[in-house]
Design an enzyme around this catalytic site. Structure first.
Site, PDB file in Angstrom:
ATOM      1  N   GLU A   1       0.813  -1.200  -0.117  1.00  0.00           N
ATOM      2  CA  GLU A   1       0.007  -0.054  -0.110  1.00  0.00           C
ATOM      3  C   GLU A   1       0.859   1.157   0.144  1.00  0.00           C
ATOM      4  O   GLU A   1       0.363   2.227  -0.476  1.00  0.00           O
ATOM      5  CB  GLU A   1      -0.927   0.031   1.030  1.00  0.00           C
ATOM      6  CG  GLU A   1      -2.046  -0.958   1.370  1.00  0.00           C
ATOM      7  CD  GLU A   1      -3.035  -0.829   0.138  1.00  0.00           C
ATOM      8  OE1 GLU A   1      -3.076   0.259  -0.472  1.00  0.00           O
ATOM      9  OE2 GLU A   1      -3.856  -1.709  -0.117  1.00  0.00           O
ATOM     10  N   SER A  11     -33.020 -29.112 -24.701  1.00  0.00           N
ATOM     11  CA  SER A  11     -34.161 -29.003 -25.706  1.00  0.00           C
ATOM     12  C   SER A  11     -34.979 -27.714 -25.109  1.00  0.00           C
ATOM     13  O   SER A  11     -35.965 -27.331 -25.720  1.00  0.00           O
ATOM     14  CB  SER A  11     -35.063 -30.122 -25.586  1.00  0.00           C
ATOM     15  OG  SER A  11     -34.491 -31.166 -25.844  1.00  0.00           O
TER      16      SER A  11
END
Length: 685
Positions: free
Chosen positions: A97, A368
């Site tokens: 950081e 299907s």
């Protein structure tokens, strides 16, 4: 000569006046700068910092105002002294950081200049370059909006923090303030949430994992994104190695360790948890709501969900999976086709064990259940009609200029070994008829139709497309079928209707878009054909007794997936059942999706009066001879059956006795076409 001396004297006097003016401006400028510097120093040194922002729970509400989730109703933030936090977490945090934390005075001007240069070159505000102190200032006093005004304020507050606190005090404040995801603020809360231990006991590997989360809690949470979390952990370890906070051997050893992350606690279980996560994702990623504001800004988020329907959906899923393999998974999504509102969402059988939302998984073949899109395309293009007949038997199909062969088969090897029409093919889910249809229509046209109704997944223009061989998500299937339910209109999916801040100011309000993508007549004919799935001989006949209203839908089964997608005029629902790893499903597992759909649909709409699908203009009805697909007449050997058509596509010839030529359609249309249409319209209204 005298004239020249006079000019020289005038010039000298002008130069003298200009010199005096420059000196005066210089002294004034210096005085102003010194005054501003002194004022800035005094402000920086003695001006009080604003009070830190107070946190308030964000409420996610359903369509009726019931609470779905309360984000950060009580903030999980136990305070820990810096001495009680693992030095490995401190080192990991600084490495990833703010490497120059102990060198700068709150703002890393070198990093800020580099970020500004990148932003200017790319005409954006994407570069961060915020120091750890700036991040603390932003979390305490500011929003997360990407503006230079906020950046300047952030720099000011960071400098003021550096004047007011020592470096170790700032580091301690930061490690107790930063958000680590899942409601955990600060190192102590995060250590207990993820590892069930104190922050002072964290190992190198655990510290690297935690230090990587604040950059993006949604993306680097080991619960929501294990792979991303692991990748980020390796990035942190490399940063620690690059800054000499770890030796190469220590970094490699930590990278090889598999960190055991604790399961989320029971209190993370909430109403509609998969939907709540989806709402957060939409608000942050699509609507631009800042994540910190989302979690602690006291927002009120009104959604489309109906908690009553949600509970019915969860109960239907639970009953539908009873007695089966514990690894069998499911997904259910229900939408109101009239406005695109999501009414219920179940992303899996157990949120606590697995937060992956299968409603959006584009990894499952619909089988299907994709066929209605194929048939709608063929009907629209007049490639086939409901009376068109194809032979149901093992068939070879040639495509790609006859260079390739496709050999489809029917489920369980069942064929009619005779000519069948579209309604019978849909009811029985005959694959041969579907492939004949796409060969007549063209797979490119089917893909075009799929895009119109909202399918965005990758589809290839090959004959097997007719049998749903390309993966799509339940989310896509539900909204595609909602087009048929909504008379051909596609509505934009909607989960959030309004977002208000803590003072009641509206930050967002939805206005779903609607578009007519197919004709109402085509939607109706497709729907009417899909109703036959629930009739005798249909693949959903087993659940027909569970439903007490007009319903249309389609089953879908592959080796590893079971689907049921169906709808009424007011609710479209997709249900998927299968295994996450694509393992084959058994015959009994393949029949679990349809009952889940039936229980949910009837339970959700049980108190509502049954609504028929309205027949619009542009639909023709005619009695058809089932043996020939021609218009029925008194001389036909069999009984005629009523069939629906797009107007102008109904047969023009009537059947004839065996050996005779079909007879031309009489000039006047059959009377039944008018009185039946009128009756259906009256019933539908």
């Amino acid at each position: 000569m005298d004239l020249n001396n006079k000019d020289e004297q005038v010039a000298a006097r002008s130069l003298s006046r200009w010199s005096k003016l420059r000196r005066r401006i210089g002294w004034m400028t210096l005085f102003t700068l010194l005054s501003l510097s002194a004022a800035g120093f005094l402000l920086l040194r003695y001006a009080p910092l604003p009070a830190g922002a107070s946190m308030q729970a964000t409420q996610i509400l359903d369509a009726n105002g019931e609470t779905i989730a309360s984000l950060q109703g009580g903030v999980n933030r136990p305070i820990a002294k810096l001495a009680d936090i693992s030095p490995w977490l401190v080192k990991a945090t600084l490495a990833v950081e703010d490497r120059r934390f102990y060198e700068h005075a709150g703002v890393d001007w070198r990093g800020l200049a580099r970020a500004a240069w990148v932003d200017i070159r790319h005409m954006s505000k994407e570069q961060g370059a915020s120091t750890l102190t700036q991040q603390l200032a932003r979390n305490l006093y500011l929003s997360h909006e990407r503006t230079w005004t906020r950046k300047l304020k952030e720099a000011w507050y960071a400098a003021r923090l550096e004047q007011s606190y020592s470096k170790d005090e700032i580091l301690e404040l930061y490690l107790n303030q930063i958000y680590y995801g899942h409601g955990a603020y600060g190192a102590e809360a995060a250590a207990r949430l993820y590892f069930n231990k104190s922050a002072k006991d964290l190992t190198i590997a655990e510290s690297a994992l935690l230090a990587g989360i604040p950059k993006g809690p949604r993306y680097y949470s080991p619960h929501l994104n294990p792979a991303g979390s692991r990748s980020r952990q390796r990035t942190v370890l490399q940063a620690m190695r690059d800054t000499n906070r770890l030796t190469e051997a220590q970094a490699n050893r930590a990278a090889s360790i598999v960190v055991n992350v604790r399961s989320l606690p029971e209190e993370d279980q909430r109403a509609a948890p998969y939907f709540a996560d989806y709402v957060k994702k939409i608000a942050i990623e699509r609507l631009g709501i800042d994540e910190r504001l989302m979690n602690e800004g006291g927002l009120t988020i009104r959604t489309t969900l109906d908690l009553r329907m949600q509970r019915i959906a969860e109960d239907a899923v639970k009953k539908g999976l009873q007695g089966g393999n514990e690894e069998l998974q499911t997904a259910l999504i229900a939408v109101d086709p009239r406005n695109g509102y999501i009414k219920a969402m179940v992303g899996g059988r157990n949120y606590r064990n697995n937060q992956f939302n299968r409603v959006f998984a584009k990894t499952r073949q619909p089988g299907s259940s994709f066929k209605p899109i194929v048939y709608a395309t063929a009907l629209e293009r007049h490639a086939v009609t409901p009376a068109s007949r194809f032979r149901s038997e093992p068939t070879l199909f040639y495509f790609d200029h006859d260079r390739q062969i496709y050999r489809p088969g029917n489920y369980n090897g069942h064929y009619f070994h005779g000519d069948i029409a579209m309604r019978q093919a849909i009811a029985a889910s005959d694959n041969i008829y579907a492939v004949h249809t796409i060969m007549q229509t063209g797979p490119e046209a089917v893909i075009e139709m799929a895009r119109k109704v909202g399918i965005t997944s990758t589809l290839n223009a090959v004959p097997s497309l007719a049998l749903g061989t390309f993966p799509v998500s339940p989310f896509e299937m539900a909204f595609a079928f909602s087009v048929f339910a909504n008379e051909g209109r596609r509505t934009e999916p909607s989960a959030i209707t309004r977002i208000q801040d803590r003072s009641g100011r509206v930050l967002y309000e939805s206005h779903p878009k609607e578009e007519q993508v197919i004709t109402p007549a085509l939607a109706y004919v497709t729907t009417n054909l899909l109703e036959s799935v629930f009739e005798r001989g249909g693949t959903a006949r087993r659940i027909s007794k569970m439903l007490h209203r007009p319903v249309a839908g389609k089953t879908g089964t592959t080796d590893s997936d079971a689907w049921f997608v169906g709808y009424t005029p007011e609710l479209a629902t997709a249900v998927w059942v299968g295994y996450d790893r694509g393992r084959a499903i058994t015959s009994s597992e393949a029949h679990r999706a349809a009952p889940i759909f039936a229980r949910f649909t009837e339970g959700s709409l049980g108190d509502a009066s049954p609504q028929a699908f309205r027949m619009p203009d542009g639909v023709a009805q005619a009695y058809i001879d089932p043996a020939t697909g021609l218009l029925s007449s008194p001389i036909c050997p069999g009984r005629g059956v009523m069939e629906v058509f797009l107007e102008g596509t109904e047969p023009t010839l009537s059947c004839a006795p065996l050996g005779d030529e079909p007879r031309a359609k009489p000039d006047s249309p059959p009377p039944v076409r008018h009185w039946w249409k009128k009756l259906r319209r009256m019933w539908g209204s």
